[in-house]
Write a protein that holds these residues in place. Structure first.
Motif, PDB file in Angstrom:
ATOM      1  N   THR A  23       0.834  -1.215   0.000  1.00 40.69           N
ATOM      2  CA  THR A  23       0.000   0.000   0.000  1.00 40.69           C
ATOM      3  C   THR A  23       0.858   1.251   0.000  1.00 40.69           C
ATOM      4  O   THR A  23       0.603   2.196  -0.739  1.00 40.69           O
ATOM      5  CB  THR A  23      -0.925  -0.001   1.233  1.00 40.69           C
ATOM      6  OG1 THR A  23      -1.741  -1.175   1.208  1.00 40.69           O
ATOM      7  CG2 THR A  23      -1.814   1.227   1.230  1.00 40.69           C
ATOM      8  N   ALA A  24       1.907   1.252   0.847  1.00 43.36           N
ATOM      9  CA  ALA A  24       2.795   2.417   0.944  1.00 43.36           C
ATOM     10  C   ALA A  24       3.517   2.656  -0.372  1.00 43.36           C
ATOM     11  O   ALA A  24       3.617   3.792  -0.841  1.00 43.36           O
ATOM     12  CB  ALA A  24       3.806   2.209   2.073  1.00 43.36           C
ATOM     13  N   GLN A  25       4.000   1.576  -0.993  1.00 40.20           N
ATOM     14  CA  GLN A  25       4.727   1.724  -2.250  1.00 40.20           C
ATOM     15  C   GLN A  25       3.804   2.150  -3.371  1.00 40.20           C
ATOM     16  O   GLN A  25       4.193   2.932  -4.235  1.00 40.20           O
ATOM     17  CB  GLN A  25       5.447   0.416  -2.600  1.00 40.20           C
ATOM     18  CG  GLN A  25       6.618   0.125  -1.666  1.00 40.20           C
ATOM     19  CD  GLN A  25       7.475  -1.024  -2.155  1.00 40.20           C
ATOM     20  OE1 GLN A  25       7.187  -1.652  -3.155  1.00 40.20           O
ATOM     21  NE2 GLN A  25       8.551  -1.290  -1.440  1.00 40.20           N
ATOM     22  N   THR A  26       2.571   1.643  -3.382  1.00 42.28           N
ATOM     23  CA  THR A  26       1.608   2.050  -4.414  1.00 42.28           C
ATOM     24  C   THR A  26       1.313   3.533  -4.304  1.00 42.28           C
ATOM     25  O   THR A  26       1.258   4.247  -5.305  1.00 42.28           O
ATOM     26  CB  THR A  26       0.297   1.245  -4.261  1.00 42.28           C
ATOM     27  OG1 THR A  26       0.596  -0.142  -4.407  1.00 42.28           O
ATOM     28  CG2 THR A  26      -0.705   1.648  -5.318  1.00 42.28           C
ATOM     29  N   SER A  27       1.135   4.028  -3.079  1.00 40.11           N
ATOM     30  CA  SER A  27       0.872   5.443  -2.855  1.00 40.11           C
ATOM     31  C   SER A  27       2.055   6.289  -3.311  1.00 40.11           C
ATOM     32  O   SER A  27       1.878   7.320  -3.966  1.00 40.11           O
ATOM     33  CB  SER A  27       0.600   5.679  -1.367  1.00 40.11           C
ATOM     34  OG  SER A  27       0.438   7.045  -1.102  1.00 40.11           O
ATOM     35  N   GLU A  28       3.280   5.840  -2.981  1.00 41.79           N
ATOM     36  CA  GLU A  28       4.473   6.573  -3.389  1.00 41.79           C
ATOM     37  C   GLU A  28       4.634   6.555  -4.902  1.00 41.79           C
ATOM     38  O   GLU A  28       5.004   7.554  -5.519  1.00 41.79           O
ATOM     39  CB  GLU A  28       5.710   5.950  -2.719  1.00 41.79           C
ATOM     40  CG  GLU A  28       6.988   6.747  -2.933  1.00 41.79           C
ATOM     41  CD  GLU A  28       8.188   6.107  -2.242  1.00 41.79           C
ATOM     42  OE1 GLU A  28       9.307   6.591  -2.470  1.00 41.79           O
ATOM     43  OE2 GLU A  28       7.995   5.128  -1.497  1.00 41.79           O
ATOM     44  N   GLN A  29       4.322   5.404  -5.510  1.00 44.44           N
ATOM     45  CA  GLN A  29       4.432   5.285  -6.972  1.00 44.44           C
ATOM     46  C   GLN A  29       3.462   6.231  -7.674  1.00 44.44           C
ATOM     47  O   GLN A  29       3.803   6.876  -8.671  1.00 44.44           O
ATOM     48  CB  GLN A  29       4.154   3.834  -7.397  1.00 44.44           C
ATOM     49  CG  GLN A  29       4.478   3.529  -8.844  1.00 44.44           C
ATOM     50  CD  GLN A  29       5.958   3.595  -9.156  1.00 44.44           C
ATOM     51  OE1 GLN A  29       6.458   4.635  -9.555  1.00 44.44           O
ATOM     52  NE2 GLN A  29       6.660   2.494  -8.957  1.00 44.44           N
ATOM     53  N   LYS A  30       2.246   6.334  -7.136  1.00 46.72           N
ATOM     54  CA  LYS A  30       1.255   7.243  -7.722  1.00 46.72           C
ATOM     55  C   LYS A  30       1.715   8.689  -7.625  1.00 46.72           C
ATOM     56  O   LYS A  30       1.539   9.469  -8.559  1.00 46.72           O
ATOM     57  CB  LYS A  30      -0.095   7.066  -7.016  1.00 46.72           C
ATOM     58  CG  LYS A  30      -0.840   5.800  -7.410  1.00 46.72           C
ATOM     59  CD  LYS A  30      -2.165   5.689  -6.670  1.00 46.72           C
ATOM     60  CE  LYS A  30      -2.914   4.419  -7.084  1.00 46.72           C
ATOM     61  NZ  LYS A  30      -4.184   4.272  -6.326  1.00 46.72           N
ATOM     62  N   ALA A  31       2.298   9.047  -6.483  1.00 44.97           N
ATOM     63  CA  ALA A  31       2.787  10.417  -6.291  1.00 44.97           C
ATOM     64  C   ALA A  31       3.917  10.722  -7.274  1.00 44.97           C
ATOM     65  O   ALA A  31       3.962  11.808  -7.870  1.00 44.97           O
ATOM     66  CB  ALA A  31       3.261  10.609  -4.855  1.00 44.97           C
ATOM     67  N   SER A  34       2.531  11.058 -10.814  1.00 50.44           N
ATOM     68  CA  SER A  34       1.872  12.352 -10.957  1.00 50.44           C
ATOM     69  C   SER A  34       2.905  13.463 -11.166  1.00 50.44           C
ATOM     70  O   SER A  34       2.723  14.347 -12.020  1.00 50.44           O
ATOM     71  CB  SER A  34       1.027  12.636  -9.714  1.00 50.44           C
ATOM     72  OG  SER A  34       0.454  13.925  -9.781  1.00 50.44           O
TER      73      SER A  34
END
Length: 407
Positions: A23-31, A34
């Motif tokens: 979850t943490a890596q997915t959030s960082e990847q999205k940021a 972007s």
């Protein structure tokens, strides 16, 4: 029994850790994605607004600043893409470990399930369930045997369901791994392309530097002229602000020459303006920041310092300047030999919009947020359209980049 409990606990801990990490890596990847998309868009805007084919290229100083802007953005894009690639590497490694763990789990589950099926068949061959119940010595024993059979059946069903779940998880992770590897390869290809473009731009910058050194007098003259024009604009902006402070305070019977004496209504506007720090709209509908706020060294002669008391925003020809917040027009700037501008008072904050060819408002007008103030001037020699935007609190300069959203 203890070994199986320990194994289940380890599985649970691993699953929770993997879930949190993913979850943490997915959030960082999205940021990061972007941010990468924003930088790519900024490069497109730089190319469109600062590097479009023109009849004349403008001053060497403008060329140098535009080229430097694009090089800086490309370097930032490479850095962000590398971060994405490193993050994908970590995700791929996590997935590889997860796949290995799931395969072990699946192997254990299948072995357990096979043993259950084998025991079930053996029990069925020796006696059927009914006989097993009827052979009970008393009702309590029959009841306990019935409970045992139900629990055994549920356990078999649960083992089968777990096998299906683990198999699906394994298939999903395998697919994710394929996708991540393709994404990583695509990022590496894009990064190589950006690095090649960066190399070409650095070479162009070197060529421009060589040409400037061959005509140093022309370059330093362009710098001196630009600094002179900036000082003239700055002096006029600050003169008009001080004049407005004196005039406003005089009406209120106060004598301060450096700060506005605010009425309750003006204080409310000022508080609302301050509360929107970092969230105020751009003074143009669409554009890029071509030069930021503050002091910066000259690219060719680091000993020469340039100062920008506001920010410079490049935009499309025909674009309009717009109010960043509600307020009152306190002055129309007319700099001798220069363009026009508009000053708006927001409580005790003043926004200034300079380099306008036409002005649509007049002193004393009340304006709302996004209200059009005038046409931004387009340079007839190099074709660029740039708005110079300044922000003050009373007579103190502010950095507009701290106040305008993502400026």
């Amino acid at each position: 029994m203890i070994d199986k409990i320990s194994y289940c606990i380890c599985c649970l801990v691993f699953t929770i850790f993997f879930s949190i990490s993913a979850t943490a890596q997915t959030s960082e990847q999205k940021a990061l994605e972007s941010k990468r998309e924003r930088l790519q868009q900024e490069i497109k805007e730089i190319n469109r607004l600062l590097f479009a084919e023109k009849k004349e290229k403008g001053t060497v100083l403008d060329q140098m600043e535009a080229l430097d802007k694009r090089i800086n953005v490309r370097q930032e894009l490479i850095r962000v893409t590398n971060q994405q690639s490193n993050l994908l590497n970590r995700q791929i490694n996590v997935n590889i470990r997860s796949i290995s763990k799931l395969r072990e789990d699946l192997k254990i589950l299948r072995n357990d399930y096979a043993n259950l099926i084998q025991k079930s068949y053996q029990n069925k061959a020796q006696s059927n369930r009914l006989m097993f119940l009827l052979s009970s010595e008393n009702f309590y024993q029959a009841f306990k045997r019935l409970q045992y059979m139900e629990q055994y059946a549920k356990h078999r069903k649960k083992q089968g369901e777990d096998i299906i779940i683990k198999t699906n998880e394994l298939a999903t992770l395998n697919q994710d791994l394929v996708t991540q590897r393709k994404t990583k390869e695509q990022l590496l290809v894009e990064n190589r392309k950006v690095k090649n473009e960066l190399f070409n731009e650095i070479e162009s910058q070197k060529n421009l530097l060589r040409s400037i050194r061959q005509n140093e007098t022309k370059y330093t003259a362009a710098i001196a002229e630009k600094q002179k024009e900036a000082r003239k604009i700055d002096r006029e902006i600050e003169r008009l602000i001080k004049s407005a402070i004196v005039s406003t305070n005089k009406k209120a019977g106060k004598s301060s020459r450096t700060k506005f004496v605010l009425t309750p209504e003006a204080k409310l506007v000022a508080n609302n303006f301050s509360a929107n720090k970092g969230k105020l709209i751009w003074p143009v509908e669409k554009g890029i920041k071509s030069q930021g706020y503050g002091v910066y060294s000259d690219k060719l002669y680091p000993g020469i310092k340039h100062r920008n008391n506001g920010v410079t925003i490049a935009t499309d020809q025909g674009s309009k300047a717009r109010a960043i917040f509600e307020g009152e027009v306190i002055a129309i700037l007319t700099v001798p030999g220069g363009s026009r501008g508009v000053q708006i008072k927001h409580g005790n904050y003043i926004s200034t919009y300079y380099n306008l060819s036409n002005v649509y408002v007049k002193k004393g007008d009340r304006v709302g947020v996004k209200e059009v103030l005038g046409d931004i001037y387009t340079n007839r020699f190099d074709g660029t359209t740039k708005l110079k935007f300044y922000l003050y609190q009373d007579s103190n300069r502010l950095n507009p980049e701290d106040w305008i959203y993502q400026l």
